[in-house]
Design a protein around this motif. Structure first.
Motif, short mmCIF file in Angstrom:
data_model
loop_
_atom_site.label_atom_id
_atom_site.label_comp_id
_atom_site.label_asym_id
_atom_site.label_seq_id
_atom_site.Cartn_x
_atom_site.Cartn_y
_atom_site.Cartn_z
N GLN A 40 39.15 -60.96 6.41
CA GLN A 40 39.23 -59.61 6.97
C GLN A 40 38.58 -58.56 6.09
O GLN A 40 38.02 -57.58 6.60
N ARG A 41 38.64 -58.76 4.77
CA ARG A 41 38.20 -57.71 3.85
C ARG A 41 36.97 -58.09 3.02
O ARG A 41 36.43 -57.26 2.32
N GLY A 42 36.59 -59.37 3.08
CA GLY A 42 35.46 -59.83 2.28
C GLY A 42 35.83 -60.17 0.86
O GLY A 42 35.01 -60.67 0.09
N ALA A 43 37.07 -59.90 0.48
CA ALA A 43 37.56 -60.17 -0.87
C ALA A 43 39.09 -60.02 -0.83
O ALA A 43 39.65 -59.52 0.14
N VAL A 44 39.73 -60.46 -1.89
CA VAL A 44 41.17 -60.22 -2.01
C VAL A 44 41.32 -58.79 -2.52
O VAL A 44 41.38 -58.52 -3.72
N ASP A 45 41.35 -57.88 -1.58
CA ASP A 45 41.26 -56.45 -1.89
C ASP A 45 42.16 -55.67 -0.93
O ASP A 45 41.98 -55.72 0.29
N LEU A 46 43.12 -54.96 -1.50
CA LEU A 46 44.04 -54.16 -0.69
C LEU A 46 43.84 -52.67 -0.93
O LEU A 46 44.72 -51.86 -0.61
#
Length: 234
Positions: A108-114
């Motif tokens: 969903q985000r292209g990375a583990v990024d919140l």
């Protein structure tokens, strides 16, 4: 009509409870900065079912040290993750849920990024988080409150929910989600995200000491004077 006529009596109970718990246990400092990154909190929550927090904290740190990034953790074979999570109560389930949640986040985000959650309304952010595999209300609330996002939302684990039920502050058989919806309107308006976090950690201590799942020690409990169950038992 004056707003006070509509005041939730549970709010005063929560204020008095907080004072009693601080008097009994002392103040609780927030976690170190490295443990308050939203992505770290997500991982710790996903792998932490029925495992003491210090053990889960150490396991989370080991994962990041070994793999170097959460994206690399997501790419690791499940069997390898299971071995790395051997200290957890349910290492097989923890590994599967962790891989699924991190993989979905990357998709969903292209990375583990919140980082996008910093600009998202709390309820909307929690709904988004709960659509990720392995993320329920407790973990979503933890990410929003105990991390650097610092939102005014309460984390409810089994200890905290049990105490609220015994005190008569939420329905007796409420699920975590239902207990959350029931208690949030009663939380004091002037409490900050840090106050919410400290309240949860104090309630957790209470559940680990006197208000245990079986044979609660109501006579010694700091909250007995405010608790429907405790007053009935003593």
């Amino acid at each position: 009509m004056p707003r006070s006529l509509f005041a939730d009596p549970r709010t005063d109970t929560l204020r008095r409870l907080q004072a009693l718990l601080i008097q009994r246990f002392g103040r609780i400092e927030r976690a170190a900065a490295a443990w308050r990154e939203p992505e770290w909190v997500l991982v710790q929550g996903v792998i932490g079912a029925r495992t003491k927090s210090p053990v889960s904290n150490a396991a989370t740190d080991r994962l990041l040290t070994r793999y170097g990034s959460w994206e690399a953790v997501a790419e690791a074979p499940v069997q390898e993750l299971q071995a790395g999570l051997s200290t957890q109560t349910y290492p097989n389930i923890a590994a599967e849920r962790l891989k699924a949640s991190l993989t979905a986040l990357i998709e969903q985000r292209g990375a583990v990024d919140l980082s996008h959650l910093a600009e998202t309304e709390t309820g909307e952010a929690m709904d988004w988080l709960e659509r990720l595999p392995g993320i329920g209300r407790k973990i979503a609330a933890g990410i929003m409150n105990a991390s650097t996002l610092d939102r005014r939302t309460i984390v409810l684990d089994s200890h905290h929910t049990r105490i609220l039920q015994r005190m008569g502050l939420v329905p007796p058989k409420a699920t975590t989600a239902r207990a959350f919806d029931a208690i949030m309107p009663a939380m004091p308006d002037d409490w900050s995200g840090e106050d919410f976090d400290e309240h949860h950690l104090l309630m957790k201590k209470l559940g680990q000491t006197w208000c245990r799942p079986s044979a609660p020690d109501c006579a010694a409990c700091a909250a007995c004077s405010l608790c429907a169950t405790g007053l009935a038992r003593t």
